[in-house]
Design an enzyme around this catalytic site. Structure first.
Site, short mmCIF file in Angstrom:
data_model
loop_
_atom_site.label_atom_id
_atom_site.label_comp_id
_atom_site.label_asym_id
_atom_site.label_seq_id
_atom_site.Cartn_x
_atom_site.Cartn_y
_atom_site.Cartn_z
N GLY A 67 0.94 -1.13 -0.21
CA GLY A 67 -0.17 0.01 0.22
C GLY A 67 0.69 1.11 -0.09
O GLY A 67 0.33 2.30 0.68
N ILE A 98 4.53 -3.00 8.19
CA ILE A 98 5.74 -3.12 7.20
C ILE A 98 5.84 -1.72 6.82
O ILE A 98 4.82 -0.83 6.21
CB ILE A 98 5.42 -3.90 5.88
CG1 ILE A 98 5.08 -5.34 6.22
CG2 ILE A 98 6.40 -3.70 4.80
CD1 ILE A 98 4.67 -6.33 5.26
N LYS A 116 7.22 22.06 -9.44
CA LYS A 116 8.63 21.79 -9.99
C LYS A 116 8.79 22.24 -11.35
O LYS A 116 7.83 21.75 -12.28
CB LYS A 116 8.64 20.28 -9.61
CG LYS A 116 10.01 19.89 -10.10
CD LYS A 116 10.20 18.10 -10.01
CE LYS A 116 11.42 17.73 -10.33
NZ LYS A 116 11.53 16.33 -10.48
N ILE A 151 7.89 7.66 -10.05
CA ILE A 151 6.44 7.69 -10.08
C ILE A 151 6.05 7.48 -11.59
O ILE A 151 4.82 7.30 -11.90
CB ILE A 151 5.92 8.80 -9.35
CG1 ILE A 151 6.17 8.56 -7.97
CG2 ILE A 151 4.58 9.20 -9.57
CD1 ILE A 151 5.61 9.53 -7.02
#
Lengths: 508, 348
Positions: free
Chosen positions: A18, A48, A84, A352
């Site tokens: 996730g 985790i 950005k 990404i």
């Protein structure tokens, strides 16, 4: 009778993991295929940790957010994001050098000739300046300004795009709320067993640590480097690219913001790697990517901490990785998205983007049933191409250097690069021409930015440049530079823009 | 004396396309361009151009509307090619229907055709409707419509017009046999017999193909534009030669894919990897994957696959987002709009 009747239809997708990849995948699938009855379950465990990959992004993420219906202002505020306009590279060509790879064009083409050709002919002459001075996003970056681009193609304000820098640990929860609002079911817990169908070898069900069994038709492995399904279960294999990209470790640490909120990411080259600096609203993200062959962990950490611009906010966190990709990103009924699929260092903020590309391609090829060998092959073909082309662009940064101040740089400068990159370099160094492709992330201006930024200057220029009188070209260059400066100067201060548009995260 | 000299050999229209572009985009002080014309062009067929003609004319300042009037122009909205069984197929330059929600129209059509009987997919192409109408709309009206189009010219008239343009731009035009080959730094040869395009040493060969209307135009215009975009001193251009050849060969491979699709008995049995990929993915899910440096547009590939009987076994799941009734209504409306628009254009 439907084409897939009698075969096992795909109506249940289980996403395992996730973090950024997991919740982006769940949100993408839910937004685009949820209305068709697709059931999406995401399994994650709070026990985790997540790597929190990709605080810096590329302009394509805006398309993803727009497609799934994300409101930009809400997203910016929720993830402490900044805008950005490019990436600054410091110390890459030589120590002391700095250039920005912008999300936009350099100058304007003239009579079919790329702008950098005119610049190259007169570079070094008084008043001509650096190529950076002819890029609006570069000038705006240096001034700390931001404004969304114009949609009028005649305006110089239309010559750039923008991306975001955000807190990846806030991005996953933001995507989670988006996904859950569109019907995704979240299950808390760890996967302790994976059941395979005896004949096909496909994954049929996952057993969780509390005994629950989760069945699915298609599984998306977003378990990070661990690769629970794609590697630990299906043994997809891995193409190791450390021959060309030997960095294999990173150490990351956040620090307090210092100075103005800058609309660009910085990548500074060091003795055996490079460090990132990503300015967010509430803090600055920092990390040092390095090769353990050439630098110890302690030395890498020291370099990182010495370079912090603000007070350290946490203990340094180390990561280990092998640059490369899975031989098959989609194997049987498991698709690996994110770090489970491969890792390319975040030098050009591609993590990404590759997640997004994986989701988009999965949506395009989403199978009706388990008889989907063609879709699987096509997905792997496409993703292989994307990874390989990003890889070549990353190698360029290390290889196109004059640095000879460490064993690492001597190795990178003199190594044999892939043929595809060698041919590009040969073409550019001759007369400044850039080989273009249709299917790849980085377009001509990006190659020009890095090549020229790292002192790979063509020995001569496009023969058509001489068709225009020198005085006329110089006048044009001066006019354009002034126009760019004026346009950038008229843009709003980056932080003021965020505040005025309700994009600042409320203080906790 | 010129420092660099290019000699172009071809028929009037072949040398005209190359010459007009290079005169506008390459010729300069210290350079010479000579066009050696083979007057024996016995081709009766019109010279068909693809939609990229508008961009090329714009780049070099050629007035399309004037050439259209002077050179017997006629709009072309689809190229017509022959298939293995002797029938012909029209390859439209613009999409079938309209995309919706990021998904191509034919995916919706596929789904609708499972719900109820639908008119053939080709009935949803405005390009094909206009191409097959009794009268083609005037240029100005076409430019307002959501369709891409090329122009078919009278070969001789267009060739002569381009030669005049090249001449006005500084090129010299001579009849074949009178050229001065020994002084040329580069000879550009327009050849229908060349196996593959190649730029090596002092010769650049454009391999012309004309079995699909518009291809001859594409090869000529693409060769000229690419040569200019890789401009370098002719005595020192080995990397540019390699790049020109690489790109031209890649494009020819894509043309060979289309040719095989049209000519092979079973398109799914092709041994050409890129064609096999296209056909297999199309059958699997209705998508048409593309390669770098495609020549034909996705609607042309769709039309060709369709005409050869290649059919997807399913529609894209994203097409299911539209409720059945809404989908069928939309298709009805769309077909009605295409018919109505075609009638209006005819009546104008």
């Amino acid at each position: 009778m439907g084409a897939n009747e009698g075969k096992q239809a795909i109506n249940r997708v289980v996403v395992v993991g996730g973090g950024t990849a997991g919740w982006m995948t769940a949100a993408g699938l839910a937004s685009m295929l949820g209305p068709t009855g697709l059931e999406i379950t995401l399994i994650e465990s709070e026990a985790i940790g997540v790597v929190g990959v990709g605080e810096a992004t590329l302009p394509h993420i805006k398309n993803f957010n727009d497609t799934i219906g994300v409101n930009e202002a809400e997203f910016m505020a929720a993830t402490s994001a900044t805008f950005k306009l490019g990436i600054e590279f410091v110390n890459w060509g030589r120590k002391g050098d700095s250039y920005i790879h912008p999300f936009g064009e350099f100058g304007l083409p003239n009579a079919g000739v790329a702008f950098h050709q005119y610049w190259r002919k007169f570079a070094g002459q008084p008043g001509v300046g650096s190529l950076d001075e002819y890029s609006l996003p570069v000038i705006a970056s240096r001034l700390g300004k931001f404004q969304p681009p114009s949609e009028d193609p005649r305006s110089v304000m239309s010559t750039y795009r923008y991306a975001y820098q955000f807190d990846a640990l806030q991005y996953a929860p933001f995507m989670r709320s988006h996904a859950e609002a569109r019907g995704v079911t979240r299950m808390e817990g760890k996967v302790v067993d994976v059941a395979l169908e005896p004949e096909s070898g496909r994954v049929s069900a996952l057993t969780m640590d509390d005994g629950r069994v989760v069945e699915g038709d298609l599984f998306v492995d977003c378990t990070g480097f661990f690769g629970l399904l794609i590697e630990k279960t299906l043994n997809a294999g891995y193409d190791d690219w450390s021959e060309w990209l030997p960095a294999d470790r990173a150490v990351a640490v956040p620090c307090e913001s210092a100075g103005p909120l800058l609309p660009y990411t910085r990548a500074t080259a060091h003795e055996a790697g490079w460090s990132w600096r990503i300015p967010l609203q509430h803090r600055t993200g920092n990390g040092h990517v390095y090769s353990s062959q050439f630098l110890s962990d302690d030395a890498a950490c020291d370099t990182l901490l010495e370079g912090l611009e603000g007070e350290r906010l946490a203990d340094p966190r180390f990561l280990r990785f092998v640059t490369g990709k899975r031989r098959k990103l989609w194997s049987r009924n498991v698709v690996a998205i994110g770090l489970s699929g491969g890792f390319l260092e975040p030098l050009e903020s591609t993590s990404i983007y590759l997640i997004q590309e994986g989701i988009t391609k999965l949506l395009e090829l989403f199978p009706a049933d388990q008889d989907c060998d063609v879709e699987v092959a096509e997905y792997n073909h496409w993703m292989d191409l994307q990874f390989e082309r990003v890889r070549d662009f990353l190698i360029l940064h290390y290889h196109a250097t004059e640095r000879d101040d460490s064993d690492f740089w001597n190795h990178m400068r003199t190594m044999t690069v892939p043929d595809s990159l060698a041919e590009r370099l040969e073409l550019f160094t001759a007369h400044g021409h850039v080989s273009a492709y249709d299917h790849g992330l980085f377009l001509v201006p990006s190659w020009v930015a890095v090549l020229i930024g790292q002192r790979v200057l063509p020995s001569s220029v496009d023969a058509r440049v001489s068709r225009q009188a020198d005085a006329e070209v110089l006048r044009h260059l001066a006019g354009l530079k002034g126009h760019m400066e004026k346009a950038a100067g008229s843009m709003e201060d980056h932080a003021a823009y965020l505040a005025r548009n309700n994009m600042m995260r409320a203080a906790a | 004396m010129s420092a660099e000299r290019i000699l172009v050999r071809g028929t009037p229209v072949q040398a005209g396309v190359i010459g007009a572009y290079l005169a506008s985009r390459w010729l300069a002080a210290g350079r010479a361009l000579e066009l050696a014309i083979d007057p024996e062009d016995n081709t009766a067929a019109p010279f068909v151009t693809r939609p990229s003609i508008h961009r090329l004319h714009g780049e070099i300042g050629l007035p399309t509307d004037q050439l259209f009037a002077r050179c017997g122009g006629s709009p072309v909205l689809a190229a017509e090619a022959q298939t293995a069984d002797g029938s012909s197929v029209q390859l439209p330059f613009s999409a079938f229907g309209v995309p919706r929600g990021g998904l191509e129209f034919h995916q919706y059509w596929l789904r609708a055709s499972r719900l109820s009987e639908q008119a053939d997919l080709t009935e949803f192409s405005l390009s094909l409707a206009l191409q097959n109408a009794a009268h083609k709309p005037p240029l100005a009206q076409l430019a307002q419509l959501p369709v891409e189009f090329g122009i078919a010219f009278d070969r001789a008239a267009y060739g002569n017009a381009l030669l005049s343009f090249a001449k006005a731009g500084g090129a010299s035009v001579v009849e074949s046999g009178n050229e001065q080959e020994q002084d040329a730094d580069l000879v550009i040869q327009c050849s229908p017999d060349a196996g593959a395009p190649k730029w090596h040493g002092q010769e650049l060969t454009i391999a012309l193909e004309s079995d699909i209307p518009g291809l001859e135009w594409h090869h000529l215009s693409s060769a000229a534009r690419r040569f200019a975009s890789l401009a370098a001193p002719l005595s020192n251009c080995a990397p540019e030669q390699a790049e020109w050849t690489r790109l031209a060969v890649a494009e020819n491979e894509r043309v060979a894919d289309m040719r095989e699709l049209l000519s092979i008995n079973d398109p799914l049995a092709s041994s050409r990897p890129a064609l096999q990929r296209k056909a297999e993915v199309f059958v699997a899910c209705g998508r048409i994957p593309t390669e770098d440096y495609e020549v034909f547009t996705p609607p042309e590939w769709l039309a060709a696959l369709w005409a050869r009987g290649v059919r997807p076994r399913r529609s894209d799941r994203m097409a299911e987002r539209l409720p059945d009734a809404q989908l069928l209504d939309w298709l009805d409306q769309l077909r009605g709009q295409i018919a109505s628009l075609t009638r209006q254009v005819q009546a104008a």
